[in-house]
Design a protein around this motif. Structure first.
Motif, short mmCIF file in Angstrom:
data_model
loop_
_atom_site.label_atom_id
_atom_site.label_comp_id
_atom_site.label_asym_id
_atom_site.label_seq_id
_atom_site.Cartn_x
_atom_site.Cartn_y
_atom_site.Cartn_z
N LYS A 192 -4.11 16.83 2.29
CA LYS A 192 -2.76 17.37 2.29
C LYS A 192 -1.85 16.57 3.22
CE LYS A 192 -2.61 21.43 4.06
NZ LYS A 192 -2.68 22.90 4.40
N SER A 193 -2.40 16.22 4.37
CA SER A 193 -1.56 15.55 5.36
C SER A 193 -1.16 14.14 4.93
CB SER A 193 -2.27 15.50 6.71
OG SER A 193 -3.65 15.42 6.56
N VAL A 194 -1.93 13.57 4.03
CA VAL A 194 -1.56 12.23 3.55
C VAL A 194 -0.25 12.31 2.77
CG1 VAL A 194 -2.26 10.26 2.17
CG2 VAL A 194 -3.97 11.56 3.44
N VAL A 195 -0.10 13.36 2.00
CA VAL A 195 1.15 13.53 1.27
C VAL A 195 2.30 13.61 2.26
CG1 VAL A 195 2.45 15.05 -0.26
CG2 VAL A 195 0.01 14.72 -0.63
N LEU A 196 2.09 14.36 3.31
CA LEU A 196 3.17 14.53 4.29
C LEU A 196 3.35 13.30 5.17
CD1 LEU A 196 2.37 18.22 5.00
CD2 LEU A 196 4.59 17.38 4.23
N TYR A 197 2.36 12.41 5.14
CA TYR A 197 2.52 11.17 5.86
C TYR A 197 3.51 10.27 5.09
CZ TYR A 197 1.43 6.50 7.62
OH TYR A 197 1.51 5.24 8.13
N HIS A 198 3.45 10.36 3.79
CA HIS A 198 4.31 9.48 2.98
C HIS A 198 5.65 10.12 2.65
CE1 HIS A 198 1.33 6.30 2.44
NE2 HIS A 198 0.44 7.27 2.39
N PHE A 199 5.67 11.43 2.58
CA PHE A 199 6.94 12.14 2.36
C PHE A 199 7.07 13.19 3.45
CE2 PHE A 199 5.60 10.49 -1.68
CZ PHE A 199 6.75 9.93 -2.21
N ALA A 200 8.04 13.00 4.31
CA ALA A 200 8.11 13.83 5.52
C ALA A 200 8.06 15.32 5.21
CB ALA A 200 9.38 13.49 6.30
N THR A 239 0.83 -1.21 0.00
CA THR A 239 0.00 0.00 0.00
C THR A 239 0.86 1.25 0.00
OG1 THR A 239 -1.31 -1.27 1.58
CG2 THR A 239 -2.07 0.95 1.06
N GLU A 240 1.83 1.25 0.88
CA GLU A 240 2.75 2.38 0.98
C GLU A 240 3.37 2.70 -0.36
OE1 GLU A 240 3.76 4.48 3.21
OE2 GLU A 240 5.77 5.10 2.63
N GLN A 241 3.90 1.67 -1.01
CA GLN A 241 4.53 1.86 -2.31
C GLN A 241 3.54 2.43 -3.32
OE1 GLN A 241 6.91 2.42 -3.99
NE2 GLN A 241 8.54 1.88 -2.59
N ALA A 242 2.34 1.88 -3.31
CA ALA A 242 1.34 2.34 -4.27
C ALA A 242 1.05 3.83 -4.07
CB ALA A 242 0.06 1.52 -4.08
N ARG A 243 0.84 4.21 -2.82
CA ARG A 243 0.54 5.61 -2.54
C ARG A 243 1.70 6.51 -2.96
NH1 ARG A 243 -4.15 6.79 -2.33
NH2 ARG A 243 -5.36 7.29 -0.46
N ARG A 244 2.89 6.11 -2.58
CA ARG A 244 4.06 6.92 -2.94
C ARG A 244 4.11 7.12 -4.45
NH1 ARG A 244 8.58 7.50 0.85
NH2 ARG A 244 9.93 7.79 -0.96
N THR A 245 3.95 6.03 -5.18
CA THR A 245 3.98 6.11 -6.63
C THR A 245 2.90 7.07 -7.13
OG1 THR A 245 4.68 3.81 -6.65
CG2 THR A 245 3.91 4.75 -8.74
N GLN A 246 1.72 6.92 -6.55
CA GLN A 246 0.60 7.75 -6.95
C GLN A 246 0.89 9.24 -6.69
OE1 GLN A 246 -2.79 7.00 -4.52
NE2 GLN A 246 -4.31 7.50 -6.12
N ILE A 247 1.46 9.50 -5.54
CA ILE A 247 1.75 10.89 -5.18
C ILE A 247 2.85 11.45 -6.07
CG2 ILE A 247 2.72 12.35 -3.37
CD1 ILE A 247 1.28 10.47 -1.34
N VAL A 248 3.88 10.64 -6.31
CA VAL A 248 4.95 11.10 -7.19
C VAL A 248 4.39 11.42 -8.56
CG1 VAL A 248 6.97 10.30 -8.47
CG2 VAL A 248 6.88 10.00 -6.00
N ALA A 249 3.52 10.56 -9.05
CA ALA A 249 2.94 10.78 -10.38
C ALA A 249 2.15 12.07 -10.41
CB ALA A 249 2.05 9.59 -10.76
#
Lengths: 212, 212, 212, 212
Positions: free
Chosen positions: C48-56, C11-21
């Motif tokens: 907004k905070s979800v982004v900061l949850y995955h990228f400090a 899940t973490e990877q998926a979200r990160r990828t999604q956010i990066v995209a």
DNA sequence: AATGAATGAGCTTTCATTCAT
DNA sequence: CATGAATGAAAGCTCATTCAT
């Protein structure tokens, strides 16, 4: 056209005073950690950014408050102490003038206590430690220096009025006991600080005097 | 499935203790306002949510810390006071045992002070006020009640050992002076609380005794 | 139960990828300075905070983007260059594979250019300078090192294929010319980078070859 | 009261020049995204509002800067190119005069690059796109038109000096390579742009000339 | 018993811009 | 011509808490 050296505008001063007053009220009521710039601005009825226009940062505002109150306190206490000639007299005057100031300026006192115990710099320093550091090269002169009761205690020992005691430790006990009044005021605005002060006068008179 | 009457699991207790210990360390080091659940969890090496699994809210954790330290303090102080027969003896024992506890449990002491001065409920109450409220119907019994030095002062007056004094105000002064040690410890971990305690013993012995 | 060493969750990877995209899309469209975490979150449809949850921090996100794209670029370019034996062949392959990557990954390319030119650390460093600094003790190995065309130019001179030239300056000219394509792509998504690449191949072939 | 036809006051002009100069310094040093009107005003020693009195918006200031520097650049480059008769000569002159301008006006160059890459209108347009749009009905005349090296390339092909090439693409490569020098200057103020220019002269001479 | 993920509310601060004087 | 004051919008970031697993 005002000269460049001219200090703050009248308007500027008025706003600053207004903001400081509002901040003191909010801090005294809610406690420092629960005080935000937004709440202060709300209390004045201005925009958040106006506060930051007059005080660059929250730290600057807080420092201004403490300096303001401390200066006003010193203005009352120093003459009161100077009017006494004996060390014992000065000690009582120190306590009484301090408590009278606390009674008249309840919220200011509580706010300063809140700040002194709640404020931390980014590096973790308390405000008193920060002020010490800031004034390391520029040591306090005049009134503020006279405010440290340590001078009274040493005077009393020198004059033979006081017993042998540790000036530092007694000073600490005295300051803590006095500040305790601010703590009580924070809990109960009707706390009788004058009566408390008189009890302190008695305690420290007995605690310091040389026995016959 | 555990029977309903059985208390908390052993594991549960261990975790709670571990978390409380970590919280104390973090609070003592960083100050209450700068302490977050995340930092505490990091310090233990567990997930943030584990902390909240064991303590429903941050308030609950904080309350547990204060109660824990206060209880341990009482466990030391009450016997020390009970061992003395005179009011003066009890008063000195109260101060000395308190200071010894502070010396041995520096971080715990500082943390509790941080919490007591930094914590506020949503409605603005301090933790001591909240605890009072919580225990309004359920008044403190046993050790905690004995801890209020007001009892000693009244005893001393009743026995004719002490002068006429306001038990409440002298108690306040004494508590404030003692708590002042915690404040100093927060600034300087090497502060000599034992010496400070001896000075307090002297101050309050002189301040309370009936003159011949 | 996953072992402690296990990497990021699925899940973490998926979200990160999604956010990066999403971040790449927003940056490519609006430019780095006009891209905020809020906009990125909006684009994904999360808080907004979800982004900061995955990228400090925003910096961490941006760094991740650049590293991601650069790594993918290297993965395409290095084999293309390795397949050639002559320096001239490698040089052409360097240009062509780079341009092909740009064509296929338009937005990624534009976003990275935006970041590289718009990002500054607090102390004013550009991202490339920051990355250099970060990898000072930990120099790039493998693919990334092979990507600097300076190696090709030196090879060509060593083998006698290329004329006497300043490897640093020619490399700079080449990189600038290639990056220019990203700049054009930012203005016009239909810019024909392949044709531009062929022109670059011609230009640098002529510019480098030893004359008979 | 000035007559309506008279242009800007002398004072007005002086202030504008002063502000533009300060803005260039700040932008070159801190980068466009980190440059605020407040910083520029500080640098001049005037109030923030004075800047906005002379330039209606930040965009207007930025546009003025770019136009100023570009005009001064053209004033140097156009004569240099005109002095040459052959296309090859003009091409070399174009590069050399541009690089010389960059060397003499380092900060101006870096500032313009910062602006061109960092600036976006509300709708997301880059400054060059905005300028194009603004001058759609009012096409550039005189010097600026002559500055596009596309004319030189077409001349060279027409005269048989140059090989068959795509004027647009070669122009793009050339501009990108030249602008790359500004980028390097932003990283290292001591970058040898003259040497870089000579390498570019060599590269583009070889790249464009018709082979015998 | 533990935890990863998500979230909303709130925080301090920056900034271009407006306006009355 | 100049400026002080005010402001709203937005930024990056922190945090206690909820919830499904």
């Amino acid at each position: 056209m005002r000269s460049k050296e001219s200090g703050p505008t009248f308007t500027e001063q008025a706003r600053r005073t207004q903001i400081v007053a509002a901040a003191i009220e909010v801090i005294a009521a809610a406690g420092y950690p629960r005080t935000s710039i937004a709440k202060i601005a709300d209390h004045v009825g201005i925009a958040k950014s106006v506060v930051l226009y007059h005080f660059a940062t929250k730290n600057a505002l807080v420092t201004a408050i403490v300096e303001d109150v401390l200066t006003r306190g010193a203005a009352v206490m120093v003459p009161a102490m100077a009017a006494e000639t004996t060390a014992a007299g000065k000690l009582s005057a120190y306590i009484r003038s301090n408590m009278r100031f606390m009674q008249v300026n309840q919220r200011d006192t509580v706010a300063v206590l809140e700040i002194l115990s709640g404020f931390r710099t980014e590096s973790g320093l308390r405000l008193d430690q920060k002020l010490e550091q800031d004034t390391a090269a520029d040591p306090p002169q005049g009134d503020m220096a006279l405010l440290d009761p340590i001078a009274i205690l040493e005077l009393g020992m020198g004059r033979g009025e006081f017993r042998e005691l540790s000036p530092v430790l007694v000073r600490n006990a005295l300051r803590a006991a006095i500040d305790g009044a601010a703590w009580e005021l924070g809990r109960d605005p009707d706390y009788d600080v004058i009566a408390y002060g008189e009890e302190l006068v008695e305690i420290f008179a007995r605690a310091t005097r040389r026995e016959s």
